[in-house]
Enzyme design. Sequence first.
Site: not given
Ligand code: CTP
Length: 403
Positions: A208, A277, A287, A321, A335, A339
């Site tokens: 990303n 995610d 490859k 975050f 959240k 969490k």
């Molecule tokens: N995070 C994490 N592990 C993951 C994905 C995200 O610890 N596999 C943490 C990031 O470091 C950040 C927060 O989760 O602190 C980000 O969450 P965000 O992407 O905003 O939301 P999600 O909980 O993934 O929910 P959604 O994507 O549905 O908004």
Amino acid sequence: MLTGKNITLGVTGSIAAYKAVLILRELVKLSADVTVVLTRHAREFVSPLTFEVLSGRGVITDLFGEPRTYPRHVNLAQDTDLLLVAPATANILGKFTYGIADDFLSTFYLAVSAPLIIAPAMNDQMYRNTVVQENIRLLHKRGIWFVLPEAGELACGGEGQGRLASVEEIVGRVVARLTQGGSLTGRRILVTAGPTREPIDHMRFISNRSSGKMGYALAGEAAARGAAVTLISGSSGEPIPPGVRFIRVETAAQMRQAVLAERQRADALIMAAAVADYTAANPAKGKLRRKDARLQIELTSTVDILAEVGRDKGKLIVVGFAAEVENLAENAAAKLKSKNLDLIVANDISQLGVGPEVDTNQVTIIDRKGTVEELPLLPKTEVAAAILDRLELILKTKLPSNG
Ligand code: CTP
């Protein structure tokens, strides 16, 4: 960060003496005034000229050298805010322990009353020797800080504990010692930053646009406030902030491993990383070849590290975050609850001036009591300072013994 601080850097005769050059460079970058003392054996490994050029001042190599400002060891002792000996051999540890003063560094040691940090480096057998261990114990009892050697490959061949601690760790201890009285002194803060990369074959990955700027700013600001900071980062072009212990990771799985291992010795975790995610279920071995018009890659979800740590966090303070596109405060608050976080920093990623690559951010900080604080658009360094102000308050209430 170290403006106006006078550091004396003692370098003794170890193969790791070349790393003292890197330590000096970091200290100078932090604006410290560094006087280097080389022992006779150290000069067999490194040239005084390198230290002279980098420190911008004369290097002391013996008691009676130039300039003849006698008694030089006493004069320098009065001007020293901190003595760092890195690398320190078994020999110098022995001399310090028993007060043997037969060269400049060992004589200076007896004259100096400033705080002392010693980073030993030697062969692992020597390091394990009862005499060396006993000397370290005695010196430690006298209030001297040690940055103990790491386990790993040794210059003499083989593996074992004896390798000089990392430059970041040593400089971090110097900063922590000299900025004592900093608002986060004594706190151990773990920060994650940057994007993860999830391989789809040997050459390619899914990632990303996170730059890591926010997490690096947090790590730098926490270190500047005196905290012992460990930064776990995915790929980022940002420079490692001074005095920060650094762990590089690539994938979400590696980030999870690192966080789970490091959380044990942290007071707070700030998850600023943009963790993927989803990851490829079966990354191709070599490859992926161009074959058909369509290519399907199966993805499976990664572990939500933040949620996992939150479930069983004990005394750890956890900051997360949230990147939102709508109903920011509501979604972020949900959240925070689900969490089990102490603080959540939410930003609206659909806004102008906010985003992974820019230097500014507009965030809303929400705590467990439901206090919602909407900050204006600010440089990421200032956002970091605001987040740490909140974190400091929580640390003071929840972990008062350290503060
Ligand atoms: N995070 C994490 N592990 C993951 C994905 C995200 O610890 N596999 C943490 C990031 O470091 C950040 C927060 O989760 O602190 C980000 O969450 P965000 O992407 O905003 O939301 P999600 O909980 O993934 O929910 P959604 O994507 O549905 O908004």
